[in-house]
Write an enzyme that holds these catalytic residues in place. Structure first.
Site, PDB file in Angstrom:
ATOM      1  N   CYS A  40      13.475  10.358   7.501  1.00 37.08           N
ATOM      2  CA  CYS A  40      13.229   9.948   8.884  1.00 37.08           C
ATOM      3  C   CYS A  40      14.477  10.107   9.750  1.00 37.08           C
ATOM      4  CB  CYS A  40      12.728   8.513   8.924  1.00 37.08           C
ATOM      5  SG  CYS A  40      13.761   7.386   7.990  1.00 37.08           S
ATOM      6  N   GLU A  92       9.340  16.235  15.211  1.00 33.71           N
ATOM      7  CA  GLU A  92       9.843  15.979  13.864  1.00 33.71           C
ATOM      8  C   GLU A  92       9.187  16.969  12.904  1.00 33.71           C
ATOM      9  OE1 GLU A  92       8.703  12.284  11.679  1.00 33.71           O
ATOM     10  OE2 GLU A  92      10.851  12.156  11.291  1.00 33.71           O
ATOM     11  N   LYS A  98       0.872  -1.176   0.000  1.00 36.35           N
ATOM     12  CA  LYS A  98       0.000   0.000   0.000  1.00 36.35           C
ATOM     13  C   LYS A  98       0.905   1.221   0.000  1.00 36.35           C
ATOM     14  CE  LYS A  98      -1.940   3.058   1.787  1.00 36.35           C
ATOM     15  NZ  LYS A  98      -1.677   4.449   1.299  1.00 36.35           N
ATOM     16  N   GLU A 154       8.769   1.614  11.293  1.00 41.74           N
ATOM     17  CA  GLU A 154       9.904   2.523  11.097  1.00 41.74           C
ATOM     18  C   GLU A 154       9.311   3.924  11.085  1.00 41.74           C
ATOM     19  OE1 GLU A 154      12.190   4.856  10.252  1.00 41.74           O
ATOM     20  OE2 GLU A 154      12.725   4.134   8.255  1.00 41.74           O
TER      21      GLU A 154
HETATM   22  P1  NAI Z   1       1.468   8.775   7.375  1.00 39.32           P
HETATM   23  O1  NAI Z   1       2.031   8.021   8.489  1.00 39.32           O
HETATM   24  O2  NAI Z   1       0.063   9.283   7.500  1.00 39.32           O
HETATM   25  O3  NAI Z   1       1.502   7.914   6.029  1.00 39.32           O
HETATM   26  C1  NAI Z   1       2.387   6.860   5.768  1.00 39.32           C
HETATM   27  C2  NAI Z   1       1.636   5.724   5.101  1.00 39.32           C
HETATM   28  O4  NAI Z   1       0.654   5.204   6.004  1.00 39.32           O
HETATM   29  C3  NAI Z   1       0.858   6.109   3.848  1.00 39.32           C
HETATM   30  O5  NAI Z   1       0.894   5.044   2.923  1.00 39.32           O
HETATM   31  C4  NAI Z   1      -0.550   6.293   4.375  1.00 39.32           C
HETATM   32  O6  NAI Z   1      -1.550   6.149   3.389  1.00 39.32           O
HETATM   33  C5  NAI Z   1      -0.631   5.179   5.394  1.00 39.32           C
HETATM   34  N1  NAI Z   1      -1.647   5.352   6.438  1.00 39.32           N
HETATM   35  C6  NAI Z   1      -2.116   6.512   6.963  1.00 39.32           C
HETATM   36  N2  NAI Z   1      -3.041   6.261   7.912  1.00 39.32           N
HETATM   37  C7  NAI Z   1      -3.177   4.912   7.991  1.00 39.32           C
HETATM   38  C8  NAI Z   1      -3.971   4.045   8.784  1.00 39.32           C
HETATM   39  N3  NAI Z   1      -4.830   4.505   9.683  1.00 39.32           N
HETATM   40  N4  NAI Z   1      -3.832   2.716   8.612  1.00 39.32           N
HETATM   41  C9  NAI Z   1      -2.966   2.220   7.705  1.00 39.32           C
HETATM   42  N5  NAI Z   1      -2.190   2.996   6.921  1.00 39.32           N
HETATM   43  C10 NAI Z   1      -2.285   4.326   7.061  1.00 39.32           C
HETATM   44  O7  NAI Z   1       2.457   9.964   7.074  1.00 39.32           O
HETATM   45  P2  NAI Z   1       2.163  11.343   6.312  1.00 39.32           P
HETATM   46  O8  NAI Z   1       0.824  11.888   6.674  1.00 39.32           O
HETATM   47  O9  NAI Z   1       2.451  11.155   4.896  1.00 39.32           O
HETATM   48  O10 NAI Z   1       3.283  12.279   6.961  1.00 39.32           O
HETATM   49  C11 NAI Z   1       3.092  12.835   8.250  1.00 39.32           C
HETATM   50  C12 NAI Z   1       4.384  12.890   8.998  1.00 39.32           C
HETATM   51  O11 NAI Z   1       4.861  11.582   9.195  1.00 39.32           O
HETATM   52  C13 NAI Z   1       5.514  13.593   8.295  1.00 39.32           C
HETATM   53  O12 NAI Z   1       5.444  14.970   8.462  1.00 39.32           O
HETATM   54  C14 NAI Z   1       6.694  12.977   8.983  1.00 39.32           C
HETATM   55  O13 NAI Z   1       6.911  13.616  10.204  1.00 39.32           O
HETATM   56  C15 NAI Z   1       6.267  11.559   9.222  1.00 39.32           C
HETATM   57  N6  NAI Z   1       6.761  10.639   8.190  1.00 39.32           N
HETATM   58  C16 NAI Z   1       7.818   9.834   8.473  1.00 39.32           C
HETATM   59  C17 NAI Z   1       8.356   9.022   7.494  1.00 39.32           C
HETATM   60  C18 NAI Z   1       9.511   8.135   7.760  1.00 39.32           C
HETATM   61  O14 NAI Z   1      10.297   7.885   6.849  1.00 39.32           O
HETATM   62  N7  NAI Z   1       9.657   7.599   8.950  1.00 39.32           N
HETATM   63  C19 NAI Z   1       7.829   9.017   6.125  1.00 39.32           C
HETATM   64  C20 NAI Z   1       6.671   9.843   5.940  1.00 39.32           C
HETATM   65  C21 NAI Z   1       6.189  10.636   6.953  1.00 39.32           C
END
Ligand code: NAI
Ligand code: MG
Length: 481
Positions: A283, A384, A174, A249
């Site tokens: 990250c 972050e 996904k 992660e």
């Molecule tokens: P997010 O955590 O919402 O999204 C990441 C993935 O999770 C996407 O594929 C999203 O569709 C999915 N997702 C979202 N809600 C879900 C749920 N309830 N159940 C299952 N899957 C779900 O991250 P977002 O909104 O893109 O970014 C928000 C913040 O997260 C960023 O500002 C950053 O701080 C952090 N982040 C950290 C990352 C890392 O590499 N550790 C990568 C992206 C974001």
């Protein structure tokens, strides 16, 4: 043009309710493609396909050597399509084309690496007496849901898909809604490489609609997630209901510790790279730059000078060193930290300029920013930001440096800059983080485990540990008496 349908059970299919969403080019704000917005019923179909492909095979019982051959063909196909994949990734995720090119090469490397592990990582035979033999064997954990973020879309997909396939799992990928296209390309490539139907399914859509059902589904055995702490918490909690294997992660607020005895220029270059690389949407970004007081003023000047060399612009322009943020929404979030920094009393020492090209007016650009005289209790030092915002924090001695480095809820990565070997080892050991770089920032070799302590997550990816995330362990006791 790339496929924009769902890839389920070896076919490109529409979503059952016909909904779609736009994926946008962050450099211009223009739509690239309309992609299927999967919902619960689509997720159910994808899980059913993966479950069937696992339970009836042949993938989990395919000889490892044959699985490895498929992985190697995927790696080769990624390399053959590298230029196009890099352009697509750069456009969909707003990555510098040079960075996207490196991501694609690394994705291929990951498939090759796990092809190697598929045929070399065996089990164990613990010592026993003459009347019995115990075999400890690894088996695929089952159906794995792989939920990825937008910052390194293809790389994160590879980092999860390759070890899962090597282990013999079947998968539902996904990808993030902001940048799903390279994952769809990966599905095409994998199918052409001979991966059987149902082994890799790709479900595009939003988290709560397409991701959450995967985490809830009792037919899914494992979840590997990279993304926000908030969603990681939801996933961990939900997955516990059905006792899924979980790899998380999550975020970081990684310290980048510069001692006065470091090679100054290298430390400055690495510190700037650590937080400005990919606009800070990393990250492991070294977003807290801790600097020993005796070189503090000189360091601030050098860091600002380096930031001033950064040129914002279109990510495909080879002269450009910083592209856009992923979305308008994310830019607004990053921007809010300018206010927090000022309100908390940090000094705004540097702020770059936005691109002036009218063609880029619709893009989500945000300039590099340096806050100095930051106190580790300020919001900009604790949360972050995931943008090009550096917080410079002074320290007096090694003990204080370690205390500040560890004064965070996160524990993903850290960098230590020093020419004293003993100090390098001491500080590396003392910092509570899953990855510590000495005199470097951000390398992530495929062979070494990657993951965090504390709120940065659970489990490890890459290396041998990355394979174990997709394996169950079984003992088989043979009575020879
Ligand atoms: P997010 O955590 O919402 O999204 C990441 C993935 O999770 C996407 O594929 C999203 O569709 C999915 N997702 C979202 N809600 C879900 C749920 N309830 N159940 C299952 N899957 C779900 O991250 P977002 O909104 O893109 O970014 C928000 C913040 O997260 C960023 O500002 C950053 O701080 C952090 N982040 C950290 C990352 C890392 O590499 N550790 C990568 C992206 C974001
Ligand atoms: Mg996009």
């Amino acid at each position: 043009m790339v496929e924009t349908k769902l890839y389920i059970d070896g076919s490109w299919v529409d979503g059952v309710d016909g909904e779609s969403f736009s994926t946008v080019d962050p450099a211009t704000g223009e739509e690239i493609a309309a992609v299927v917005r999967a919902g619960r019923v689509d997720a159910d179909r994808a899980v059913a396909a993966a479950r069937r492909a696992f339970d009836t095979g042949p993938w989990p019982t395919t000889p490892p050597r044959e699985r490895a051959a498929v992985l190697r063909r995927i790696a080769a196909a990624i390399r053959a399509d590298a230029e196009e994949l890099a352009r697509l990734e750069s456009r969909d995720a707003g990555k510098l084309l040079t960075d996207a090119t490196e991501d694609v090469a690394e994705a291929a490397e990951i498939f090759d690496y796990y092809a190697g592990l598929a045929v070399s990582e065996g089990g164990e035979i613990p010592p026993s007496g003459p009347d019995a033999v115990t075999l400890v064997v690894s088996e695929p954990v089952g159906v794995a849901a792989l939920i990825t973020p937008w910052n390194f879309p293809l790389l994160m997909a590879a980092q999860k898909v390759a070890p899962a396939l090597a282990a013999g799992c079947t998968t539902i990928l996904k990808p993030a809604e902001q940048a799903p296209l390279s994952s769809l390309e990966l599905a095409r490539i994998a199918a052409e490489a001979g991966l059987p139907p149902g082994v890799l399914n790709v479900l595009t859509g939003f988290g709560p609609e397409a991701g959450a059902p995967l985490v809830e589904d009792p037919r899914v055995d494992a979840v590997s997630f990279t993304g926000s702490e908030a969603v990681g918490r939801i996933i961990g909690r939900t997955a516990a209901e059905t006792f899924k294997r979980v790899t998380l992660e999550l975020g970081g607020k990684s310290p980048n510790v510069v001692f006065a005895d470091a090679d100054f220029d290298a430390a400055m270059e690495g510190s700037a790279f650590g937080v400005f690389f990919h606009q800070g949407q990393v990250c492991s970004a070294g977003s807290r730059v801790l600097v020993e007081r005796s070189i503090y003023d000189e360091a601030v000047e050098a860091l600002c000078a380096r930031a001033a060399e950064i040129r914002l612009g279109h990510p495909a322009d080879p002269e450009v060193s910083m592209g856009p943020l992923i979305s308008a929404e994310h830019r607004a979030k990053v921007n809010s930290y300018l206010e927090h920094g000022r309100a908390d009393g940090a000094h705004l020492a540097y702020m770059g300029r936005l691109p002036t090209d009218p063609d880029l007016a619709g893009g989500f650009y945000f300039p590099p920013v340096i806050f100095t005289d930051v106190d580790n209790t300020m919001k900009i030092a604790r949360e972050e930001i995931f943008g090009p915002v550096m917080a410079v924090i002074p320290f007096t001695d090694e003990e204080e440096a370690v205390a500040l480095a560890n004064d965070t809820t996160y524990g993903l990565a850290a960098a230590v800059w020093t020419s004293d070997v003993k100090r390098a080892v001491r500080v590396s050991r003392a910092i509570r983080a899953g990855v510590v770089w000495v005199n470097d920032s951000q390398p992530a070799p495929v062979e070494a485990p990657w993951g965090g302590f504390k709120a940065s997550g659970i489990g490890r990816e890459l290396g041998r540990h990355g394979l174990r995330a997709y394996q169950e362990t079984k003992q088989i006791y043979l009575n020879l008496d």
